[in-house]
Design a protein around this motif. Structure first.
Motif, short mmCIF file in Angstrom:
data_model
loop_
_atom_site.label_atom_id
_atom_site.label_comp_id
_atom_site.label_asym_id
_atom_site.label_seq_id
_atom_site.Cartn_x
_atom_site.Cartn_y
_atom_site.Cartn_z
N GLY A 170 12.06 -8.64 -10.97
CA GLY A 170 12.82 -9.61 -10.09
C GLY A 170 14.34 -9.45 -10.07
N THR A 171 14.95 -8.40 -10.51
CA THR A 171 16.24 -8.32 -10.73
C THR A 171 17.00 -7.70 -9.93
OG1 THR A 171 16.05 -6.30 -12.42
CG2 THR A 171 15.81 -8.70 -13.37
N ALA A 172 16.26 -6.81 -9.08
CA ALA A 172 16.91 -6.16 -7.93
C ALA A 172 16.11 -6.10 -6.57
CB ALA A 172 16.86 -4.49 -8.50
N ALA A 173 16.86 -6.07 -5.27
CA ALA A 173 16.60 -5.98 -4.05
C ALA A 173 16.20 -4.59 -4.07
CB ALA A 173 17.59 -6.26 -3.20
N THR A 174 14.76 -4.22 -3.31
CA THR A 174 14.29 -2.97 -3.00
C THR A 174 13.63 -2.88 -1.66
OG1 THR A 174 12.09 -3.55 -3.93
CG2 THR A 174 13.58 -2.64 -5.29
N ALA A 175 14.21 -3.85 -0.50
CA ALA A 175 13.80 -3.96 0.65
C ALA A 175 13.96 -2.61 1.51
CB ALA A 175 14.54 -5.03 1.30
N ASP A 176 15.18 -1.82 1.37
CA ASP A 176 15.33 -0.63 2.14
C ASP A 176 14.70 0.45 1.44
OD1 ASP A 176 16.96 -0.51 -0.16
OD2 ASP A 176 18.91 -0.16 1.04
N SER A 177 13.92 0.43 0.76
CA SER A 177 13.17 1.72 0.04
C SER A 177 12.47 2.31 1.03
CB SER A 177 12.29 1.22 -1.13
OG SER A 177 11.09 0.60 -0.44
N SER A 178 12.38 3.71 0.85
CA SER A 178 11.57 4.65 1.45
C SER A 178 10.29 4.32 1.76
CB SER A 178 11.70 6.05 1.10
OG SER A 178 11.11 6.28 -0.12
N GLN B 143 0.67 -1.16 -0.02
CA GLN B 143 -0.13 0.11 -0.05
C GLN B 143 0.74 1.07 -0.04
OE1 GLN B 143 -2.24 -0.74 3.54
NE2 GLN B 143 -3.12 -2.86 2.58
N ALA B 144 2.16 1.09 0.46
CA ALA B 144 3.02 2.14 0.56
C ALA B 144 3.76 2.30 -0.78
CB ALA B 144 3.85 2.16 1.67
N GLY B 145 3.52 1.28 -1.78
CA GLY B 145 4.33 1.24 -2.99
C GLY B 145 5.57 0.69 -2.91
N GLY B 146 5.71 -0.26 -1.85
CA GLY B 146 7.19 -0.92 -1.44
C GLY B 146 7.00 -2.57 -2.03
N ALA B 147 8.10 -3.00 -2.04
CA ALA B 147 8.30 -4.60 -2.15
C ALA B 147 9.54 -4.80 -1.83
CB ALA B 147 8.04 -4.67 -3.69
N LEU B 148 9.78 -6.22 -1.56
CA LEU B 148 11.15 -6.75 -1.46
C LEU B 148 12.11 -6.79 -2.64
CD1 LEU B 148 10.43 -9.77 0.72
CD2 LEU B 148 10.90 -7.49 1.66
N VAL B 149 11.54 -7.01 -3.82
CA VAL B 149 12.20 -6.96 -4.85
C VAL B 149 11.57 -6.35 -6.10
CG1 VAL B 149 13.01 -8.95 -6.67
CG2 VAL B 149 12.87 -9.52 -4.25
N ALA B 150 12.14 -5.84 -6.93
CA ALA B 150 11.78 -4.90 -8.24
C ALA B 150 10.58 -6.01 -8.91
CB ALA B 150 12.73 -4.52 -8.95
N ASP B 151 9.66 -5.22 -9.64
CA ASP B 151 8.71 -6.08 -10.39
C ASP B 151 9.22 -7.23 -11.53
OD1 ASP B 151 6.79 -4.62 -9.11
OD2 ASP B 151 6.55 -3.26 -10.93
#
Length: 420
Positions: free
Chosen positions: A224-232, A214-222
Protein backbone atom coordinates in the motif's frame (compact mmCIF):
# COMPACT_ATOMS: atom_id res chain seq x y z
CA UNK A 1 -23.35 -26.37 -14.31
CA UNK A 2 -25.02 -23.55 -12.46
CA UNK A 3 -28.70 -23.88 -12.96
CA UNK A 4 -31.10 -21.25 -11.75
CA UNK A 5 -30.70 -20.87 -7.99
CA UNK A 6 -32.98 -19.35 -5.42
CA UNK A 7 -30.41 -16.85 -4.25
CA UNK A 8 -31.15 -13.17 -3.81
CA UNK A 9 -28.62 -10.47 -4.59
CA UNK A 10 -25.58 -10.58 -2.35
CA UNK A 11 -25.13 -7.86 0.24
CA UNK A 12 -21.41 -7.52 -0.43
CA UNK A 13 -21.93 -6.60 -4.02
CA UNK A 14 -25.44 -6.55 -5.31
CA UNK A 15 -25.58 -4.83 -8.66
CA UNK A 16 -24.54 -1.30 -7.85
CA UNK A 17 -23.00 -2.43 -4.61
CA UNK A 18 -20.32 -4.30 -6.47
CA UNK A 19 -19.33 -1.05 -8.09
CA UNK A 20 -20.75 1.66 -5.89
CA UNK A 21 -20.70 0.39 -2.32
CA UNK A 22 -17.00 -0.31 -2.58
CA UNK A 23 -16.47 3.38 -3.29
CA UNK A 24 -18.50 4.89 -0.49
CA UNK A 25 -17.64 6.70 2.68
CA UNK A 26 -13.94 7.25 2.06
CA UNK A 27 -12.28 10.18 3.77
CA UNK A 28 -15.17 11.66 5.70
CA UNK A 29 -13.19 14.77 6.63
CA UNK A 30 -14.12 14.87 10.30
CA UNK A 31 -11.65 16.01 12.94
CA UNK A 32 -9.29 13.68 14.72
CA UNK A 33 -10.86 14.01 18.15
CA UNK A 34 -12.63 10.64 18.11
CA UNK A 35 -11.34 7.97 20.46
CA UNK A 36 -10.68 4.43 19.24
CA UNK A 37 -12.08 2.86 22.38
CA UNK A 38 -13.03 3.55 25.96
CA UNK A 39 -10.84 5.58 28.28
CA UNK A 40 -9.66 2.38 29.95
CA UNK A 41 -8.33 1.17 26.61
CA UNK A 42 -10.92 -1.60 26.17
CA UNK A 43 -14.37 -1.76 24.68
CA UNK A 44 -17.13 0.33 26.22
CA UNK A 45 -19.97 -1.38 28.07
CA UNK A 46 -23.36 -0.13 29.21
CA UNK A 47 -27.04 -1.03 29.38
CA UNK A 48 -27.73 0.81 26.13
CA UNK A 49 -29.35 -1.03 23.24
CA UNK A 50 -27.72 -1.32 19.82
CA UNK A 51 -28.54 0.27 16.49
CA UNK A 52 -27.43 -1.46 13.30
CA UNK A 53 -27.31 0.34 9.95
CA UNK A 54 -27.14 -1.76 6.78
CA UNK A 55 -27.17 -1.18 3.05
CA UNK A 56 -29.47 -3.92 1.86
CA UNK A 57 -29.74 -5.55 -1.54
CA UNK A 58 -33.42 -6.30 -1.05
CA UNK A 59 -36.10 -7.80 1.16
CA UNK A 60 -34.34 -11.14 1.47
CA UNK A 61 -31.22 -9.57 2.96
CA UNK A 62 -33.17 -7.15 5.16
CA UNK A 63 -35.35 -9.93 6.54
CA UNK A 64 -32.40 -12.26 7.15
CA UNK A 65 -30.34 -9.68 9.04
CA UNK A 66 -33.34 -8.43 11.00
CA UNK A 67 -34.32 -11.94 12.04
CA UNK A 68 -30.77 -12.83 13.06
CA UNK A 69 -30.37 -9.68 15.13
CA UNK A 70 -33.76 -10.27 16.76
CA UNK A 71 -32.77 -13.83 17.67
CA UNK A 72 -29.54 -12.60 19.27
CA UNK A 73 -31.41 -9.83 21.07
CA UNK A 74 -33.88 -12.29 22.54
CA UNK A 75 -31.06 -14.56 23.67
CA UNK A 76 -28.81 -11.82 25.08
CA UNK A 77 -31.45 -9.52 26.51
CA UNK A 78 -29.89 -6.53 24.73
CA UNK A 79 -32.27 -4.46 22.65
CA UNK A 80 -31.16 -4.12 19.02
CA UNK A 81 -32.74 -2.40 16.03
CA UNK A 82 -31.85 -2.78 12.35
CA UNK A 83 -32.26 0.19 10.02
CA UNK A 84 -31.87 0.01 6.23
CA UNK A 85 -30.03 2.99 4.75
CA UNK A 86 -31.20 4.55 1.51
CA UNK A 87 -27.72 6.09 1.10
CA UNK A 88 -25.33 4.25 3.40
CA UNK A 89 -22.33 6.52 2.91
CA UNK A 90 -24.32 9.69 3.48
CA UNK A 91 -26.12 8.36 6.53
CA UNK A 92 -22.90 7.09 8.08
CA UNK A 93 -21.26 10.45 7.57
CA UNK A 94 -24.26 12.28 9.03
CA UNK A 95 -24.28 10.01 12.07
CA UNK A 96 -20.60 10.55 12.76
CA UNK A 97 -20.90 14.30 12.26
CA UNK A 98 -23.81 14.48 14.70
CA UNK A 99 -22.01 12.37 17.28
CA UNK A 100 -24.73 9.74 17.18
CA UNK A 101 -23.65 7.04 14.73
CA UNK A 102 -25.11 3.56 14.60
CA UNK A 103 -23.27 1.14 16.87
CA UNK A 104 -22.70 -1.31 14.00
CA UNK A 105 -22.87 -0.76 10.26
CA UNK A 106 -21.81 -2.12 6.90
CA UNK A 107 -18.38 -0.72 6.05
CA UNK A 108 -16.53 -1.10 2.73
CA UNK A 109 -12.73 -1.53 2.62
CA UNK A 110 -12.27 1.79 0.84
CA UNK A 111 -14.13 3.57 3.62
CA UNK A 112 -12.02 2.09 6.40
CA UNK A 113 -8.91 4.26 6.05
CA UNK A 114 -10.85 7.51 6.15
CA UNK A 115 -12.98 6.56 9.13
CA UNK A 116 -10.09 4.91 10.99
CA UNK A 117 -7.71 7.84 10.52
CA UNK A 118 -10.19 10.32 11.99
CA UNK A 119 -11.13 8.08 14.90
CA UNK A 120 -14.70 7.33 13.83
CA UNK A 121 -14.38 3.55 14.09
CA UNK A 122 -12.83 1.26 16.65
CA UNK A 123 -10.41 -1.58 15.89
CA UNK A 124 -12.00 -4.62 17.50
CA UNK A 125 -10.83 -7.41 15.18
CA UNK A 126 -8.32 -8.89 17.60
CA UNK A 127 -11.05 -9.16 20.26
CA UNK A 128 -13.09 -11.56 18.13
CA UNK A 129 -13.15 -15.13 19.40
CA UNK A 130 -13.38 -16.32 15.78
CA UNK A 131 -10.76 -13.97 14.32
CA UNK A 132 -8.60 -16.84 13.02
CA UNK A 133 -11.52 -18.30 11.05
CA UNK A 134 -11.79 -15.45 8.55
CA UNK A 135 -10.09 -15.78 5.16
CA UNK A 136 -6.69 -14.04 5.38
CA UNK A 137 -7.41 -11.93 2.29
CA UNK A 138 -10.54 -10.58 3.97
CA UNK A 139 -8.64 -9.78 7.16
CA UNK A 140 -6.16 -7.90 5.00
CA UNK A 141 -9.01 -5.90 3.45
CA UNK A 142 -9.95 -4.60 6.88
CA UNK A 143 -6.50 -4.06 8.36
CA UNK A 144 -5.33 -0.47 8.66
CA UNK A 145 -1.92 0.49 10.04
CA UNK A 146 -1.43 -3.11 11.20
CA UNK A 147 -4.71 -3.21 13.14
CA UNK A 148 -7.53 -5.59 12.26
CA UNK A 149 -10.52 -3.30 12.53
CA UNK A 150 -13.69 -5.21 11.77
CA UNK A 151 -15.16 -8.61 10.99
CA UNK A 152 -15.90 -9.32 7.31
CA UNK A 153 -19.61 -10.05 6.96
CA UNK A 154 -19.48 -11.91 3.63
CA UNK A 155 -17.73 -11.63 0.28
CA UNK A 156 -17.88 -12.28 -3.43
CA UNK A 157 -15.43 -12.83 -6.24
CA UNK A 158 -15.74 -12.45 -10.00
CA UNK A 159 -16.29 -15.45 -12.23
CA UNK A 160 -17.00 -16.19 -15.88
CA UNK A 161 -20.73 -16.75 -16.39
CA UNK A 162 -21.51 -18.73 -19.55
CA UNK A 163 -24.86 -19.12 -21.33
CA UNK A 164 -25.04 -22.88 -21.79
CA UNK A 165 -27.60 -22.76 -24.60
CA UNK A 166 -25.62 -20.28 -26.71
CA UNK A 167 -22.42 -22.15 -25.89
CA UNK A 168 -23.73 -25.46 -27.18
CA UNK A 169 -25.36 -23.81 -30.20
CA UNK A 170 -21.91 -22.53 -31.20
CA UNK A 171 -20.58 -26.09 -31.13
CA UNK A 172 -18.61 -25.62 -27.91
CA UNK A 173 -18.28 -28.20 -25.15
CA UNK A 174 -17.10 -28.13 -21.55
CA UNK A 175 -13.62 -28.85 -22.86
CA UNK A 176 -13.70 -25.42 -24.50
CA UNK A 177 -14.27 -23.46 -21.29
CA UNK A 178 -11.39 -20.98 -21.51
CA UNK A 179 -8.48 -21.16 -19.08
CA UNK A 180 -6.19 -18.58 -20.76
CA UNK A 181 -6.57 -15.16 -22.37
CA UNK A 182 -5.95 -16.67 -25.77
CA UNK A 183 -8.72 -19.22 -25.30
CA UNK A 184 -11.05 -16.52 -23.97
CA UNK A 185 -10.49 -14.41 -27.09
CA UNK A 186 -11.12 -17.44 -29.29
CA UNK A 187 -14.40 -18.53 -27.71
CA UNK A 188 -15.60 -14.91 -27.52
CA UNK A 189 -15.09 -14.66 -31.25
CA UNK A 190 -16.90 -17.96 -31.80
CA UNK A 191 -19.86 -16.83 -29.70
CA UNK A 192 -20.17 -13.40 -31.31
CA UNK A 193 -23.02 -13.30 -33.83
CA UNK A 194 -25.60 -10.77 -34.96
CA UNK A 195 -27.21 -9.50 -31.78
CA UNK A 196 -24.93 -11.44 -29.42
CA UNK A 197 -21.51 -10.39 -28.16
CA UNK A 198 -19.10 -13.03 -26.92
CA UNK A 199 -18.18 -11.41 -23.59
CA UNK A 200 -19.55 -8.37 -21.76
CA UNK A 201 -18.68 -6.65 -18.48
CA UNK A 202 -18.95 -3.29 -16.79
CA UNK A 203 -16.93 -0.29 -17.97
CA UNK A 204 -15.14 -0.01 -14.66
CA UNK A 205 -12.07 -1.00 -12.70
CA UNK A 206 -14.26 -3.34 -10.66
CA UNK A 207 -14.45 -5.61 -13.73
CA UNK A 208 -11.53 -4.61 -15.97
CA UNK A 209 -9.29 -4.78 -12.92
CA UNK A 210 -9.57 -8.57 -13.03
CA UNK A 211 -7.50 -8.53 -16.24
CA UNK A 212 -4.94 -6.34 -14.49
CA UNK A 213 -4.67 -8.90 -11.71
CA UNK A 214 -4.25 -11.71 -14.25
CA UNK A 215 -1.39 -9.81 -15.85
CA UNK A 216 0.26 -9.32 -12.47
CA UNK A 217 -0.66 -5.66 -12.18
CA UNK A 218 -2.35 -3.51 -9.56
CA UNK A 219 -3.07 0.14 -8.84
CA UNK A 220 -1.10 0.04 -5.59
CA UNK A 221 1.75 -2.17 -4.36
CA UNK A 222 0.84 -4.97 -1.98
CA UNK A 223 2.07 -3.02 1.04
CA UNK A 224 0.00 0.00 0.00
CA UNK A 225 2.96 2.38 -0.05
CA UNK A 226 3.56 2.89 -3.77
CA UNK A 227 1.46 3.64 -6.84
CA UNK A 228 1.90 1.04 -9.59
CA UNK A 229 -0.86 2.02 -12.01
CA UNK A 230 1.46 2.73 -14.95
CA UNK A 231 3.18 -0.67 -14.83
CA UNK A 232 3.86 -2.72 -17.95
CA UNK A 233 1.56 -5.41 -16.54
CA UNK A 234 -1.39 -3.04 -16.40
CA UNK A 235 -0.59 -1.78 -19.89
CA UNK A 236 -0.65 -5.36 -21.18
CA UNK A 237 -4.04 -5.93 -19.55
CA UNK A 238 -5.69 -2.77 -20.90
CA UNK A 239 -4.22 -3.38 -24.34
CA UNK A 240 -5.67 -6.88 -24.39
CA UNK A 241 -9.12 -5.61 -23.41
CA UNK A 242 -8.92 -2.76 -25.92
CA UNK A 243 -8.01 -5.15 -28.74
CA UNK A 244 -11.04 -7.35 -28.03
CA UNK A 245 -13.33 -4.32 -27.74
CA UNK A 246 -12.01 -3.16 -31.10
CA UNK A 247 -12.73 -6.60 -32.55
CA UNK A 248 -16.31 -6.47 -31.30
CA UNK A 249 -16.00 -9.74 -29.39
CA UNK A 250 -15.87 -7.98 -26.00
CA UNK A 251 -18.34 -5.25 -25.06
CA UNK A 252 -19.22 -2.94 -22.22
CA UNK A 253 -22.62 -4.04 -20.98
CA UNK A 254 -23.90 -0.53 -20.36
CA UNK A 255 -22.22 1.53 -23.08
CA UNK A 256 -22.16 -0.92 -25.96
CA UNK A 257 -25.19 -3.07 -25.22
CA UNK A 258 -27.42 -0.57 -23.43
CA UNK A 259 -27.99 -2.84 -20.45
CA UNK A 260 -28.18 -1.68 -16.86
CA UNK A 261 -25.34 -4.02 -15.85
CA UNK A 262 -23.66 -7.23 -16.94
CA UNK A 263 -26.34 -9.46 -15.44
CA UNK A 264 -29.05 -7.77 -17.49
CA UNK A 265 -27.03 -8.12 -20.71
CA UNK A 266 -26.52 -11.79 -19.88
CA UNK A 267 -30.15 -12.41 -18.94
CA UNK A 268 -31.39 -10.78 -22.15
CA UNK A 269 -28.86 -12.92 -24.04
CA UNK A 270 -27.15 -9.88 -25.51
CA UNK A 271 -23.91 -11.45 -24.31
CA UNK A 272 -23.02 -15.13 -24.26
CA UNK A 273 -20.58 -14.64 -21.38
CA UNK A 274 -20.18 -12.01 -18.67
CA UNK A 275 -17.74 -11.30 -15.89
CA UNK A 276 -19.79 -10.93 -12.72
CA UNK A 277 -19.90 -11.91 -9.08
CA UNK A 278 -22.09 -14.44 -7.32
CA UNK A 279 -24.81 -11.85 -6.79
CA UNK A 280 -25.83 -12.62 -10.39
CA UNK A 281 -27.48 -15.84 -9.22
CA UNK A 282 -30.34 -14.03 -7.52
CA UNK A 283 -30.88 -11.76 -10.51
CA UNK A 284 -31.05 -14.73 -12.85
CA UNK A 285 -33.54 -16.53 -10.63
CA UNK A 286 -35.75 -13.49 -10.20
CA UNK A 287 -35.59 -11.89 -13.64
CA UNK A 288 -34.35 -14.51 -16.12
CA UNK A 289 -35.28 -17.93 -14.73
CA UNK A 290 -35.28 -19.60 -18.14
CA UNK A 291 -31.64 -18.83 -18.94
CA UNK A 292 -29.44 -21.85 -18.24
CA UNK A 293 -25.82 -21.09 -17.35
CA UNK A 294 -22.65 -22.36 -15.80
CA UNK A 295 -20.01 -20.60 -13.73
CA UNK A 296 -16.29 -21.00 -14.36
CA UNK A 297 -13.19 -19.45 -12.87
CA UNK A 298 -11.82 -16.50 -14.81
CA UNK A 299 -9.13 -17.49 -17.33
CA UNK A 300 -5.51 -17.02 -16.35
CA UNK A 301 -3.47 -14.21 -17.82
CA UNK A 302 0.30 -13.86 -18.33
CA UNK A 303 0.88 -13.91 -14.56
CA UNK A 304 -1.63 -16.64 -13.75
CA UNK A 305 -5.09 -16.66 -12.27
CA UNK A 306 -6.58 -13.48 -10.88
CA UNK A 307 -9.92 -12.11 -9.81
CA UNK A 308 -11.25 -9.26 -7.72
CA UNK A 309 -12.83 -9.62 -4.33
CA UNK A 310 -15.66 -7.53 -2.90
CA UNK A 311 -16.66 -7.40 0.71
CA UNK A 312 -18.01 -5.33 3.57
CA UNK A 313 -17.35 -5.63 7.27
CA UNK A 314 -19.31 -4.94 10.43
CA UNK A 315 -17.92 -1.54 11.33
CA UNK A 316 -18.15 -0.47 14.97
CA UNK A 317 -18.47 3.16 16.01
CA UNK A 318 -15.85 4.58 18.35
CA UNK A 319 -18.67 6.57 19.98
CA UNK A 320 -20.78 3.49 20.71
CA UNK A 321 -21.50 3.28 24.44
CA UNK A 322 -21.92 -0.49 24.32
CA UNK A 323 -19.11 -1.87 22.18
CA UNK A 324 -18.89 -5.08 24.21
CA UNK A 325 -22.45 -6.04 23.28
CA UNK A 326 -21.77 -5.00 19.69
CA UNK A 327 -18.77 -7.35 19.65
CA UNK A 328 -20.91 -10.22 20.91
CA UNK A 329 -23.49 -9.51 18.22
CA UNK A 330 -20.82 -9.53 15.52
CA UNK A 331 -19.53 -12.89 16.78
CA UNK A 332 -23.07 -14.23 16.51
CA UNK A 333 -23.60 -12.81 13.02
CA UNK A 334 -20.30 -14.26 11.76
CA UNK A 335 -20.65 -17.69 13.36
CA UNK A 336 -20.46 -20.62 10.98
CA UNK A 337 -24.14 -21.47 11.39
CA UNK A 338 -25.32 -17.90 10.87
CA UNK A 339 -23.21 -17.08 7.80
CA UNK A 340 -24.47 -20.27 6.16
CA UNK A 341 -28.01 -19.14 6.95
CA UNK A 342 -27.29 -15.76 5.35
CA UNK A 343 -25.93 -17.52 2.28
CA UNK A 344 -29.06 -19.60 1.98
CA UNK A 345 -31.27 -16.55 2.44
CA UNK A 346 -29.69 -14.05 0.07
CA UNK A 347 -26.60 -15.47 -1.59
CA UNK A 348 -23.31 -14.21 -0.10
CA UNK A 349 -20.33 -16.45 0.37
CA UNK A 350 -19.44 -17.01 4.03
CA UNK A 351 -16.34 -15.10 5.19
CA UNK A 352 -15.13 -17.92 7.46
CA UNK A 353 -13.18 -20.95 6.35
CA UNK A 354 -15.13 -23.23 8.68
CA UNK A 355 -18.19 -22.79 6.44
CA UNK A 356 -16.44 -23.56 3.15
CA UNK A 357 -17.07 -27.30 3.04
CA UNK A 358 -20.77 -27.03 3.81
CA UNK A 359 -21.24 -24.08 1.45
CA UNK A 360 -19.57 -25.99 -1.38
CA UNK A 361 -21.76 -29.02 -0.73
CA UNK A 362 -24.85 -26.82 -0.77
CA UNK A 363 -23.77 -24.88 -3.88
CA UNK A 364 -21.75 -27.24 -6.09
CA UNK A 365 -22.58 -25.22 -9.21
CA UNK A 366 -21.07 -22.05 -7.69
CA UNK A 367 -17.78 -23.37 -6.32
CA UNK A 368 -15.79 -21.48 -8.97
CA UNK A 369 -16.57 -18.31 -7.04
CA UNK A 370 -15.18 -19.77 -3.82
CA UNK A 371 -12.13 -21.16 -5.62
CA UNK A 372 -11.31 -17.59 -6.56
CA UNK A 373 -10.80 -16.74 -2.88
CA UNK A 374 -7.40 -18.43 -3.06
CA UNK A 375 -6.03 -15.82 -5.48
CA UNK A 376 -8.48 -12.91 -5.28
CA UNK A 377 -7.24 -9.38 -4.66
CA UNK A 378 -9.23 -6.61 -3.07
CA UNK A 379 -9.75 -3.06 -4.21
CA UNK A 380 -7.01 -0.80 -2.74
CA UNK A 381 -7.82 0.60 0.67
CA UNK A 382 -5.75 3.80 0.73
CA UNK A 383 -7.59 6.84 2.02
CA UNK A 384 -8.77 8.79 -1.02
CA UNK A 385 -8.46 5.90 -3.49
CA UNK A 386 -12.21 6.00 -4.15
CA UNK A 387 -11.86 9.27 -6.07
CA UNK A 388 -8.98 7.80 -8.06
CA UNK A 389 -11.03 4.77 -9.05
CA UNK A 390 -13.99 6.95 -9.95
CA UNK A 391 -11.84 8.94 -12.36
CA UNK A 392 -10.28 5.74 -13.71
CA UNK A 393 -13.75 4.37 -14.42
CA UNK A 394 -14.63 7.49 -16.40
CA UNK A 395 -11.53 6.99 -18.54
CA UNK A 396 -12.15 3.28 -19.03
CA UNK A 397 -15.44 4.13 -20.71
CA UNK A 398 -13.46 5.37 -23.73
CA UNK A 399 -10.80 2.62 -23.67
CA UNK A 400 -11.92 1.34 -27.07
CA UNK A 401 -10.87 4.59 -28.74
CA UNK A 402 -8.37 5.76 -26.14
CA UNK A 403 -4.68 5.25 -25.42
CA UNK A 404 -4.12 2.72 -22.60
CA UNK A 405 -0.76 4.24 -21.70
CA UNK A 406 -2.19 7.76 -21.40
CA UNK A 407 -5.02 6.44 -19.26
CA UNK A 408 -2.60 4.68 -16.94
CA UNK A 409 -0.30 7.71 -16.75
CA UNK A 410 -3.22 9.78 -15.48
CA UNK A 411 -4.25 7.11 -13.00
CA UNK A 412 -0.64 6.86 -11.81
CA UNK A 413 -0.50 10.58 -11.06
CA UNK A 414 -3.82 10.44 -9.25
CA UNK A 415 -2.79 7.38 -7.26
CA UNK A 416 0.51 8.91 -6.24
CA UNK A 417 -1.43 11.80 -4.75
CA UNK A 418 -3.20 9.53 -2.25
CA UNK A 419 -0.58 6.85 -1.58
CA UNK A 420 1.95 7.40 1.15
Amino acid sequence: MARNTARMLIGAGALAAASALVLTGCGSGFDDSGDSGSESGGLTSSDDGLTILIGSSGDAETDAVTEAVAAWSAESGVEAEVTVASDLSQELSQGFAAGSPADLFYLAPEALAGFASNGSVVAYGDELSNKDDFYPSLVSNFTYEDEFYCAPKDFSTLGLIINRTLWEAAGLTEADVPTTWEELATVAQTLTTDGVTGLAFGAEFQRVGSFMAQAGGALVADDGTAATADSSENLEALTYVKDQLDAGTFAYATIDLGAGWGGEAFGKQQAAMVIEGNWITGAMQNDFPDVDYLVAELPAGPAGQGTLQFTNCWGMAADSPNQQAALELVEYLTSTEQVLAFSDAFGPMPPVESAAEQWSADNPELTAFLAGADYAVGVPTNDGIAAVISDFNAQLESLKTGDPQQILDTVQANTEAVVG
